[in-house]
Design a protein around this motif. Sequence first.
Motif, PDB file in Angstrom:
ATOM      1  N   TYR A 218      43.762  37.066  43.567  1.00 55.84           N
ATOM      2  CA  TYR A 218      43.323  37.074  44.859  1.00 55.84           C
ATOM      3  C   TYR A 218      43.668  38.107  45.765  1.00 55.84           C
ATOM      4  CZ  TYR A 218      42.729  34.958  49.493  1.00 55.84           C
ATOM      5  OH  TYR A 218      42.597  34.895  50.873  1.00 55.84           O
ATOM      6  N   VAL A 219      42.865  38.476  46.801  1.00 56.56           N
ATOM      7  CA  VAL A 219      43.088  39.488  47.581  1.00 56.56           C
ATOM      8  C   VAL A 219      42.506  38.821  49.085  1.00 56.56           C
ATOM      9  CG1 VAL A 219      43.204  41.917  48.530  1.00 56.56           C
ATOM     10  CG2 VAL A 219      43.078  41.220  46.220  1.00 56.56           C
ATOM     11  N   SER A 220      43.600  38.802  50.176  1.00 54.83           N
ATOM     12  CA  SER A 220      43.188  38.411  51.384  1.00 54.83           C
ATOM     13  C   SER A 220      42.266  39.279  51.874  1.00 54.83           C
ATOM     14  CB  SER A 220      44.433  38.347  52.270  1.00 54.83           C
ATOM     15  OG  SER A 220      43.840  38.062  53.741  1.00 54.83           O
ATOM     16  N   PRO A 221      40.966  38.591  52.491  1.00 59.99           N
ATOM     17  CA  PRO A 221      39.913  39.391  53.072  1.00 59.99           C
ATOM     18  C   PRO A 221      40.330  40.124  54.547  1.00 59.99           C
ATOM     19  CG  PRO A 221      39.379  37.184  53.228  1.00 59.99           C
ATOM     20  CD  PRO A 221      40.551  37.349  52.242  1.00 59.99           C
ATOM     21  N   THR A 222      41.331  39.320  55.172  1.00 62.18           N
ATOM     22  CA  THR A 222      42.036  39.968  56.473  1.00 62.18           C
ATOM     23  C   THR A 222      43.106  40.873  56.384  1.00 62.18           C
ATOM     24  OG1 THR A 222      43.177  37.731  56.577  1.00 62.18           O
ATOM     25  CG2 THR A 222      40.762  37.962  57.669  1.00 62.18           C
ATOM     26  N   THR A 223      44.049  40.571  55.559  1.00 63.22           N
ATOM     27  CA  THR A 223      45.106  41.164  55.551  1.00 63.22           C
ATOM     28  C   THR A 223      45.343  42.118  54.286  1.00 63.22           C
ATOM     29  OG1 THR A 223      46.686  39.777  54.307  1.00 63.22           O
ATOM     30  CG2 THR A 223      46.548  39.537  56.693  1.00 63.22           C
TER      31      THR A 223
ATOM     32  N   HIS B  47      44.067  44.749  41.037  1.00 56.47           N
ATOM     33  CA  HIS B  47      43.516  45.207  42.417  1.00 56.47           C
ATOM     34  C   HIS B  47      44.674  45.985  43.125  1.00 56.47           C
ATOM     35  CE1 HIS B  47      46.052  42.079  44.297  1.00 56.47           C
ATOM     36  NE2 HIS B  47      45.487  41.024  43.494  1.00 56.47           N
ATOM     37  N   ASP B  48      44.377  46.515  44.196  1.00 59.27           N
ATOM     38  CA  ASP B  48      45.505  47.372  44.500  1.00 59.27           C
ATOM     39  C   ASP B  48      46.403  47.050  45.535  1.00 59.27           C
ATOM     40  OD1 ASP B  48      43.812  47.122  46.845  1.00 59.27           O
ATOM     41  OD2 ASP B  48      42.815  49.108  46.843  1.00 59.27           O
TER      42      ASP B  48
ATOM     43  N   ASN C 171      49.010  37.503  43.420  1.00 58.02           N
ATOM     44  CA  ASN C 171      47.756  37.195  42.631  1.00 58.02           C
ATOM     45  C   ASN C 171      47.434  38.392  41.831  1.00 58.02           C
ATOM     46  OD1 ASN C 171      48.130  34.932  44.910  1.00 58.02           O
ATOM     47  ND2 ASN C 171      46.928  34.095  43.232  1.00 58.02           N
ATOM     48  N   ASN C 172      47.862  38.896  40.853  1.00 59.85           N
ATOM     49  CA  ASN C 172      47.745  40.086  40.545  1.00 59.85           C
ATOM     50  C   ASN C 172      47.903  40.152  38.919  1.00 59.85           C
ATOM     51  OD1 ASN C 172      46.341  42.602  40.403  1.00 59.85           O
ATOM     52  ND2 ASN C 172      47.635  43.708  42.092  1.00 59.85           N
ATOM     53  N   LEU C 173      47.413  41.208  38.373  1.00 55.66           N
ATOM     54  CA  LEU C 173      47.695  41.621  36.793  1.00 55.66           C
ATOM     55  C   LEU C 173      48.309  42.798  36.744  1.00 55.66           C
ATOM     56  CD1 LEU C 173      47.595  40.915  33.672  1.00 55.66           C
ATOM     57  CD2 LEU C 173      45.162  41.539  33.862  1.00 55.66           C
ATOM     58  N   TYR C 174      49.328  42.869  36.225  1.00 57.73           N
ATOM     59  CA  TYR C 174      49.870  44.218  36.058  1.00 57.73           C
ATOM     60  C   TYR C 174      50.179  44.559  34.566  1.00 57.73           C
ATOM     61  CZ  TYR C 174      51.106  43.153  40.920  1.00 57.73           C
ATOM     62  OH  TYR C 174      51.187  42.851  42.204  1.00 57.73           O
ATOM     63  N   ILE C 175      49.874  45.639  33.826  1.00 59.71           N
ATOM     64  CA  ILE C 175      49.848  45.873  32.736  1.00 59.71           C
ATOM     65  C   ILE C 175      50.314  47.250  32.529  1.00 59.71           C
ATOM     66  CG2 ILE C 175      48.476  46.499  30.479  1.00 59.71           C
ATOM     67  CD1 ILE C 175      46.557  44.298  31.195  1.00 59.71           C
ATOM     68  N   THR C 176      51.435  47.680  31.930  1.00 62.42           N
ATOM     69  CA  THR C 176      52.116  48.938  31.510  1.00 62.42           C
ATOM     70  C   THR C 176      51.986  49.368  30.085  1.00 62.42           C
ATOM     71  OG1 THR C 176      53.599  48.697  33.579  1.00 62.42           O
ATOM     72  CG2 THR C 176      54.095  50.346  32.050  1.00 62.42           C
ATOM     73  N   ASN C 177      51.705  50.725  30.120  1.00 59.55           N
ATOM     74  CA  ASN C 177      51.907  51.347  28.546  1.00 59.55           C
ATOM     75  C   ASN C 177      53.041  51.366  28.080  1.00 59.55           C
ATOM     76  OD1 ASN C 177      51.423  52.558  26.247  1.00 59.55           O
ATOM     77  ND2 ASN C 177      50.268  54.215  27.060  1.00 59.55           N
ATOM     78  N   ASN C 178      53.770  50.729  27.218  1.00 62.56           N
ATOM     79  CA  ASN C 178      54.839  50.856  26.908  1.00 62.56           C
ATOM     80  C   ASN C 178      55.237  51.505  25.391  1.00 62.56           C
ATOM     81  OD1 ASN C 178      53.956  48.892  25.041  1.00 62.56           O
ATOM     82  ND2 ASN C 178      55.362  47.374  25.612  1.00 62.56           N
TER      83      ASN C 178
END
Length: 213
Positions: free
Chosen positions: A171-176, A94-95, A182-189
């Motif tokens: 998870y992303v807070s619906p208010t803030t 997510h962003d 609470n994210n997944l980060y994948i980088t092309n190495n």
Amino acid sequence: MMNLPALIASVFLAFNVASGSAVPSQKILGSREFSLNDRYKVASVNEVFKKNILLNMAYLRGSVTQKKDIDWATVESPFTYSFTLRQGESFAFHDSVLPEYQGKVVKTTNAHFNSTEGFVSDGYLVGDGVCHLASLINWAAQDAGLTILVTKNHDFAKIEEVPKEYGVSIYVSPTTGAGTRNNLYITNNQNQDVTFSFSFDGTELKVDVIASK
């Protein structure tokens, strides 16, 4: 006996070789799948997980961009979809991203997993099931040897068909909107493009990570 997709691929390759056309060589670096009928042992809860996973995929594909776009018959239909990361580019689920990923993330699932986007609840959480999708993507990407950061593991609850070491909490807070941890980060190495290819046949959701040479 050769199946139809393999037969088509071999004919296509033979045609291009005969005609002198260049065909990019592709290598599957990682491949994982699970059944959307086995996300949870209680059928009614499983249905919620399934809907949320497929809705998340619809947002990723761009076929849904807001709640009013949702047609569940279409969302739950079989599909194929892919996106590509160039060398050094990153995907985040997510962003809401950590500072070190600012400007590097070129793709997200385009969703925040809340009711205003049409995600459904099993009575506990809205959006239950999207962690399963993140975990499947993580598992395939780990197989592929890509650079991965999981900021919170899903070891507090079992994800069927996925070993716990690959579980991802999303998870992303619906208010803030906060959710960097609470994210997944994948980088092309890799020194080449890497494509994430998704397919859903009505039951099984599959992720292939493919490198182009």
